[in-house]
Design a protein around this motif. Sequence first.
Motif, PDB file in Angstrom:
ATOM      1  N   PRO A   1       5.427   6.850   2.345  1.00  0.00           N
ATOM      2  CA  PRO A   1       4.753   7.684   3.347  1.00  0.00           C
ATOM      3  C   PRO A   1       4.977   7.216   4.782  1.00  0.00           C
ATOM      4  O   PRO A   1       4.955   8.029   5.712  1.00  0.00           O
ATOM      5  CB  PRO A   1       3.272   7.568   2.955  1.00  0.00           C
ATOM      6  N   GLY A   2       5.159   5.922   4.990  1.00  0.00           N
ATOM      7  CA  GLY A   2       5.365   5.395   6.337  1.00  0.00           C
ATOM      8  C   GLY A   2       6.481   4.380   6.351  1.00  0.00           C
ATOM      9  O   GLY A   2       6.823   3.799   5.318  1.00  0.00           O
ATOM     10  N   ASP A   3       7.049   4.122   7.530  1.00  0.00           N
ATOM     11  CA  ASP A   3       8.192   3.217   7.617  1.00  0.00           C
ATOM     12  C   ASP A   3       7.783   1.748   7.661  1.00  0.00           C
ATOM     13  O   ASP A   3       8.642   0.867   7.791  1.00  0.00           O
ATOM     14  CB  ASP A   3       9.083   3.565   8.815  1.00  0.00           C
ATOM     15  N   THR A   4       6.463   1.476   7.590  1.00  0.00           N
ATOM     16  CA  THR A   4       6.011   0.087   7.519  1.00  0.00           C
ATOM     17  C   THR A   4       5.317  -0.226   6.188  1.00  0.00           C
ATOM     18  O   THR A   4       5.015  -1.387   5.913  1.00  0.00           O
ATOM     19  CB  THR A   4       5.035  -0.231   8.671  1.00  0.00           C
ATOM     20  N   LEU A   5       5.053   0.784   5.392  1.00  0.00           N
ATOM     21  CA  LEU A   5       4.362   0.581   4.125  1.00  0.00           C
ATOM     22  C   LEU A   5       5.270  -0.199   3.169  1.00  0.00           C
ATOM     23  O   LEU A   5       6.386   0.231   2.883  1.00  0.00           O
ATOM     24  CB  LEU A   5       3.989   1.927   3.507  1.00  0.00           C
ATOM     25  N   PRO A   6       4.802  -1.345   2.659  1.00  0.00           N
ATOM     26  CA  PRO A   6       5.678  -2.169   1.816  1.00  0.00           C
ATOM     27  C   PRO A   6       5.756  -1.731   0.363  1.00  0.00           C
ATOM     28  O   PRO A   6       6.692  -2.077  -0.349  1.00  0.00           O
ATOM     29  CB  PRO A   6       5.037  -3.561   1.921  1.00  0.00           C
ATOM     30  N   VAL A   7       4.755  -0.973  -0.100  1.00  0.00           N
ATOM     31  CA  VAL A   7       4.696  -0.630  -1.516  1.00  0.00           C
ATOM     32  C   VAL A   7       4.060   0.750  -1.687  1.00  0.00           C
ATOM     33  O   VAL A   7       3.214   1.160  -0.884  1.00  0.00           O
ATOM     34  CB  VAL A   7       3.898  -1.702  -2.302  1.00  0.00           C
ATOM     35  N   THR A   8       4.493   1.473  -2.701  1.00  0.00           N
ATOM     36  CA  THR A   8       3.896   2.760  -3.017  1.00  0.00           C
ATOM     37  C   THR A   8       4.048   2.996  -4.517  1.00  0.00           C
ATOM     38  O   THR A   8       4.777   2.275  -5.207  1.00  0.00           O
ATOM     39  CB  THR A   8       4.548   3.911  -2.217  1.00  0.00           C
ATOM     40  N   VAL A   9       3.346   3.994  -5.027  1.00  0.00           N
ATOM     41  CA  VAL A   9       3.353   4.281  -6.460  1.00  0.00           C
ATOM     42  C   VAL A   9       3.856   5.702  -6.676  1.00  0.00           C
ATOM     43  O   VAL A   9       3.377   6.642  -6.044  1.00  0.00           O
ATOM     44  CB  VAL A   9       1.941   4.127  -7.068  1.00  0.00           C
ATOM     45  N   ALA A  10       4.825   5.835  -7.568  1.00  0.00           N
ATOM     46  CA  ALA A  10       5.336   7.145  -7.949  1.00  0.00           C
ATOM     47  C   ALA A  10       4.968   7.386  -9.411  1.00  0.00           C
ATOM     48  O   ALA A  10       5.526   6.755 -10.311  1.00  0.00           O
ATOM     49  CB  ALA A  10       6.849   7.213  -7.757  1.00  0.00           C
ATOM     50  N   GLU A  11       3.997   8.273  -9.630  1.00  0.00           N
ATOM     51  CA  GLU A  11       3.557   8.579 -10.987  1.00  0.00           C
ATOM     52  C   GLU A  11       4.563   9.498 -11.669  1.00  0.00           C
ATOM     53  O   GLU A  11       5.109  10.397 -11.051  1.00  0.00           O
ATOM     54  CB  GLU A  11       2.188   9.262 -10.974  1.00  0.00           C
TER      55      GLU A  11
ATOM     56  N   PHE B   1       7.097  -7.022   3.454  1.00  0.00           N
ATOM     57  CA  PHE B   1       5.927  -7.827   3.122  1.00  0.00           C
ATOM     58  C   PHE B   1       5.601  -8.789   4.265  1.00  0.00           C
ATOM     59  O   PHE B   1       6.494  -9.338   4.900  1.00  0.00           O
ATOM     60  CB  PHE B   1       6.164  -8.633   1.845  1.00  0.00           C
ATOM     61  N   SER B   2       4.304  -8.980   4.482  1.00  0.00           N
ATOM     62  CA  SER B   2       3.861  -9.868   5.565  1.00  0.00           C
ATOM     63  C   SER B   2       3.168 -11.126   5.041  1.00  0.00           C
ATOM     64  O   SER B   2       3.044 -12.116   5.764  1.00  0.00           O
ATOM     65  CB  SER B   2       2.922  -9.130   6.515  1.00  0.00           C
ATOM     66  N   LEU B   3       2.696 -11.098   3.781  1.00  0.00           N
ATOM     67  CA  LEU B   3       2.055 -12.280   3.216  1.00  0.00           C
ATOM     68  C   LEU B   3       3.095 -13.365   2.951  1.00  0.00           C
ATOM     69  O   LEU B   3       4.219 -13.074   2.548  1.00  0.00           O
ATOM     70  CB  LEU B   3       1.333 -11.934   1.898  1.00  0.00           C
ATOM     71  N   GLY B   4       2.716 -14.594   3.188  1.00  0.00           N
ATOM     72  CA  GLY B   4       3.644 -15.710   2.977  1.00  0.00           C
ATOM     73  C   GLY B   4       3.731 -16.092   1.513  1.00  0.00           C
ATOM     74  O   GLY B   4       3.339 -17.204   1.130  1.00  0.00           O
TER      75      GLY B   4
ATOM     76  N   LYS C   1      -2.555   6.098   2.370  1.00  0.00           N
ATOM     77  CA  LYS C   1      -2.969   5.873   3.753  1.00  0.00           C
ATOM     78  C   LYS C   1      -1.893   5.055   4.479  1.00  0.00           C
ATOM     79  O   LYS C   1      -1.029   4.463   3.860  1.00  0.00           O
ATOM     80  CB  LYS C   1      -4.298   5.122   3.786  1.00  0.00           C
ATOM     81  N   ASN C   2      -1.990   5.037   5.797  1.00  0.00           N
ATOM     82  CA  ASN C   2      -0.973   4.322   6.558  1.00  0.00           C
ATOM     83  C   ASN C   2      -1.567   3.509   7.697  1.00  0.00           C
ATOM     84  O   ASN C   2      -0.862   3.138   8.632  1.00  0.00           O
ATOM     85  CB  ASN C   2       0.073   5.316   7.103  1.00  0.00           C
ATOM     86  N   ASP C   3      -2.891   3.239   7.632  1.00  0.00           N
ATOM     87  CA  ASP C   3      -3.512   2.412   8.665  1.00  0.00           C
ATOM     88  C   ASP C   3      -3.260   0.936   8.349  1.00  0.00           C
ATOM     89  O   ASP C   3      -2.968   0.576   7.201  1.00  0.00           O
ATOM     90  CB  ASP C   3      -5.008   2.695   8.736  1.00  0.00           C
ATOM     91  N   PRO C   4      -3.364   0.044   9.343  1.00  0.00           N
ATOM     92  CA  PRO C   4      -3.040  -1.373   9.128  1.00  0.00           C
ATOM     93  C   PRO C   4      -3.826  -2.025   7.996  1.00  0.00           C
ATOM     94  O   PRO C   4      -3.257  -2.819   7.222  1.00  0.00           O
ATOM     95  CB  PRO C   4      -3.383  -2.009  10.486  1.00  0.00           C
ATOM     96  N   LEU C   5      -5.120  -1.708   7.877  1.00  0.00           N
ATOM     97  CA  LEU C   5      -5.928  -2.330   6.833  1.00  0.00           C
ATOM     98  C   LEU C   5      -5.460  -1.886   5.443  1.00  0.00           C
ATOM     99  O   LEU C   5      -5.374  -2.701   4.515  1.00  0.00           O
ATOM    100  CB  LEU C   5      -7.404  -1.971   7.038  1.00  0.00           C
ATOM    101  N   SER C   6      -5.145  -0.618   5.295  1.00  0.00           N
ATOM    102  CA  SER C   6      -4.668  -0.111   4.010  1.00  0.00           C
ATOM    103  C   SER C   6      -3.318  -0.720   3.644  1.00  0.00           C
ATOM    104  O   SER C   6      -3.046  -1.008   2.467  1.00  0.00           O
ATOM    105  CB  SER C   6      -4.558   1.420   4.043  1.00  0.00           C
ATOM    106  N   ILE C   7      -2.464  -0.917   4.631  1.00  0.00           N
ATOM    107  CA  ILE C   7      -1.163  -1.537   4.378  1.00  0.00           C
ATOM    108  C   ILE C   7      -1.342  -2.964   3.866  1.00  0.00           C
ATOM    109  O   ILE C   7      -0.691  -3.396   2.908  1.00  0.00           O
ATOM    110  CB  ILE C   7      -0.294  -1.507   5.651  1.00  0.00           C
ATOM    111  N   GLN C   8      -2.267  -3.705   4.495  1.00  0.00           N
ATOM    112  CA  GLN C   8      -2.536  -5.073   4.052  1.00  0.00           C
ATOM    113  C   GLN C   8      -3.143  -5.082   2.650  1.00  0.00           C
ATOM    114  O   GLN C   8      -2.787  -5.920   1.809  1.00  0.00           O
ATOM    115  CB  GLN C   8      -3.473  -5.765   5.038  1.00  0.00           C
TER     116      GLN C   8
END
Length: 289
Positions: free
Chosen positions: A12-22, A92-95, A136-143
């Motif tokens: 959905p967004g160019d920063t979203l690291p993961v998504t689900v395709a049912e 991904f942003s988590l170390g 969603k594509n807000d920062p909190l949802s991405i995290q």
Amino acid sequence: MSLILQREDYFPGDTLPVTVAERLPQPSFPAHRHTFSEIVIVWRGNGLHVHNDRPWLVTCGDVFFIQDDDCHSYDSVHDLVLDNILYCRDRFSLGIDWAQLIPARTAESPVCWRLTTRGLALARGVVTQLERECRKNDPLSIQLAEALFLQLALILRRHVYAADRPWALPEGEQLDLLMSALQGSIDRPFDLAGFCQQNQLSERALKQLFRQHTGMTPSHYLRQLQLCQAKYLLRTRECLISEIAARCGFDDSNYFSAVFVRETGLSPSAWRQQFIASARPAGLPCRLT
């Protein structure tokens, strides 16, 4: 030439690291690659998954780790229900050392695993949450989506076992025990009645449970496993047809050929001939790897 699925068509967004395709259900789908990686979790039904030219019979509990340079397809599907968890590791942003959690494709590490009944239940809950956050594509949802993906990866690591190197599961449930036993019986007959007696299980109830989750009987599942292994050996090993038949649980090579023709429409020799012109290592011994 295989299709190439692009990130922008699935994320959905160019920063979203993961998504689900049912995939409810997953239809037959031609050979393709993607510009992202994915984890495939099968919830129900059965079908043929061809991954980098190797056919795998897939059903409830199977897990595949697909890299962005892999080629795979689906065929002969029957009420096959699965989720594709798509991810872009560069986002991904988590170390986290993801290489320790997501298995790489090597000769020693198979790309297909099985998830225990307990693990399947845990994974389903996380995938459901992940699917909601990925809308969603807000920062909190991405995290949160990345954190949920980490949780899923940890669950898979704890509850998966290699599908082509099965062993007895000391605390496994009925379906896990039977699946493990069948995976280890590709080259020999399987005595379901003896298995049930040894494990103090009801044969009738186990058959019903197996069909409910896979859409197949145990004997049909085992036969399809044997045929998948035969296809792989025919393509990659220069063995006599009789040797391949014996390695796949058939005492009579003529019967093996008849079953193979009935299932594929081709004789074992004709199946092998399709790939003679393809580039493949020559002279490999007739042994499993």
